[in-house]
Design an enzyme around this catalytic site. Structure first.
Site, mmCIF file in Angstrom:
data_model
loop_
_atom_site.group_PDB
_atom_site.id
_atom_site.type_symbol
_atom_site.label_atom_id
_atom_site.label_comp_id
_atom_site.label_asym_id
_atom_site.label_seq_id
_atom_site.Cartn_x
_atom_site.Cartn_y
_atom_site.Cartn_z
ATOM 1 C CG ASP A 1 37.918 36.761 48.547
ATOM 2 O OD1 ASP A 1 37.947 38.001 48.465
ATOM 3 O OD2 ASP A 1 36.911 36.123 48.887
ATOM 4 N N GLY B 1 41.084 43.373 50.892
ATOM 5 C CA GLY B 1 40.446 44.472 51.604
ATOM 6 C C GLY B 1 40.302 44.198 53.087
ATOM 7 N NE ARG B 2 37.046 39.469 53.323
ATOM 8 C CZ ARG B 2 36.702 38.246 52.946
ATOM 9 N NH1 ARG B 2 36.264 37.381 53.843
ATOM 10 N NH2 ARG B 2 36.817 37.881 51.694
ATOM 11 C CD1 TRP B 3 46.471 40.543 55.607
ATOM 12 C CD2 TRP B 3 46.866 42.570 54.752
ATOM 13 N NE1 TRP B 3 47.786 40.843 55.862
ATOM 14 C CE2 TRP B 3 48.062 42.084 55.351
ATOM 15 C CE3 TRP B 3 46.877 43.822 54.138
ATOM 16 C CZ2 TRP B 3 49.242 42.817 55.346
ATOM 17 C CZ3 TRP B 3 48.054 44.556 54.135
ATOM 18 C CH2 TRP B 3 49.224 44.060 54.731
ATOM 19 C CG HIS C 1 43.534 45.923 46.301
ATOM 20 N ND1 HIS C 1 42.884 44.706 46.272
ATOM 21 C CD2 HIS C 1 42.566 46.857 46.487
ATOM 22 C CE1 HIS C 1 41.577 44.886 46.427
ATOM 23 N NE2 HIS C 1 41.365 46.188 46.558
ATOM 24 C CD GLU D 1 30.449 39.187 38.446
ATOM 25 O OE1 GLU D 1 31.639 38.833 38.607
ATOM 26 O OE2 GLU D 1 29.720 38.765 37.534
ATOM 27 C CD1 TRP E 1 33.495 45.823 35.468
ATOM 28 C CD2 TRP E 1 34.513 47.810 35.531
ATOM 29 N NE1 TRP E 1 34.464 45.818 34.493
ATOM 30 C CE2 TRP E 1 35.113 47.035 34.502
ATOM 31 C CE3 TRP E 1 34.999 49.104 35.763
ATOM 32 C CZ2 TRP E 1 36.150 47.507 33.710
ATOM 33 C CZ3 TRP E 1 36.043 49.586 34.974
ATOM 34 C CH2 TRP E 1 36.605 48.787 33.970
ATOM 35 N NE ARG F 1 36.268 44.600 44.702
ATOM 36 C CZ ARG F 1 37.342 43.846 44.884
ATOM 37 N NH1 ARG F 1 38.550 44.363 44.685
ATOM 38 N NH2 ARG F 1 37.232 42.586 45.274
ATOM 39 C CG LEU G 1 54.472 29.894 35.391
ATOM 40 C CD1 LEU G 1 53.646 28.662 35.787
ATOM 41 C CD2 LEU G 1 54.850 30.709 36.633
ATOM 42 N NE ARG H 1 30.665 33.978 47.184
ATOM 43 C CZ ARG H 1 30.824 34.385 48.431
ATOM 44 N NH1 ARG H 1 30.625 33.547 49.432
ATOM 45 N NH2 ARG H 1 31.167 35.639 48.697
ATOM 46 C CB SER I 1 33.092 34.290 43.063
ATOM 47 O OG SER I 1 32.688 34.189 44.408
#
Length: 231
Positions: free
Chosen positions: A12, A15-17, A29, A59, A61, A63, A123, A184, A186
């Site tokens: 998460d 976008g804020r970054w 992204h 959820e 979608w 955006r 992995l 949370r 989410s």
């Protein structure tokens, strides 16, 4: 140091970054994809066998269409660029979510990557794509119902649901990390996370470092996991 066998990450803050730096959200992204790749290497280096990355939720979608299209194209280009590395390093990639509802190009690409990397042993990287925890439970129940003959109707058990999840053979996550300060889940791995250890950090995903990851592993090793037992 006691390490988790399966780490799941809610990546998460992309976008804020970007917004903090005056950049378009898509640049966050792009940087986030690089950190996701790096985190997979950190897990492999420590001997962690599974890492699940929450890439796109049911959820998401909501955006802007341009951002969603960029995310899908980024996955196509970036994962394709890493395919040979995954093969060389014995990394398997799998996808969970409502994959059939994705654009055809991405849907077929996911199948191709899963097939090409199926022999990876070091992995397993699980990409949660068009994924929702509630949707997975609903899909599991419906899958079980569809598998039953009319004369075999009976009450559904926890084992029935677990056995019909997207990847029932994969162990539940021992540790779930969420970046960006939100605390949370989410709608992430709702069925599988009942006894997962949770770790929340304020670091935005594109700023997440190997040093912080190792600090989290150290913190995890100190926790006592009781799984409901009284001690």
């Amino acid at each position: 140091m006691s390490l988790p066998g399966h780490v799941a990450i809610i990546m998460d803050g992309n976008g804020r970054w970007a917004e903090k730096r005056g950049l378009e959200r898509i640049e966050g992204h792009r940087r986030g994809a690089e950190i996701a790749d790096a985190a997979s290497h950190w897990c492999a280096d420590l001997g962690i066998k599974y890492v699940t990355l929450y890439a796109f939720s049911t959820e998401n979608w909501k955006r802007p269409e341009r951002e969603v299209s960029f995310l899908f194209e980024l996955m196509l280009v970036y994962i394709a660029s890493q395919l040979q590395n995954m093969l060389d390093e014995s990394v398997r990639m799998r996808f969970i979510g409502r994959i059939n509802d994705l654009p055809e190009k991405l849907r077929e690409f996911a199948k191709h990557i899963e097939a090409r990397t199926a022999s990876g042993k070091k992995l397993t990287v699980i990409v949660a794509l068009n994924y929702g925890g509630r949707a997975e439970i609903v899909d599991s129940v419906n899958r079980f119902i569809e598998s039953q003959r009319i004369d075999e109707k009976r009450r559904i058990t926890e084992e029935d649901i677990t056995g019909n999840l997207y990847l029932p053979e994969v162990p539940d996550p021992d540790l779930i990390i969420r970046t960006s300060g939100e605390e949370r889940l989410s709608n992430f791995l709702m069925w599988q996370s009942i006894y997962s250890e949770l770790y929340f950090t304020k670091t935005l995903w594109p700023d997440f470092t190997k040093e912080e990851f190792l600090e989290i592993m150290e913190e995890y090793s100190k926790r006592k996991r009781r799984f409901g037992a009284h001690q």
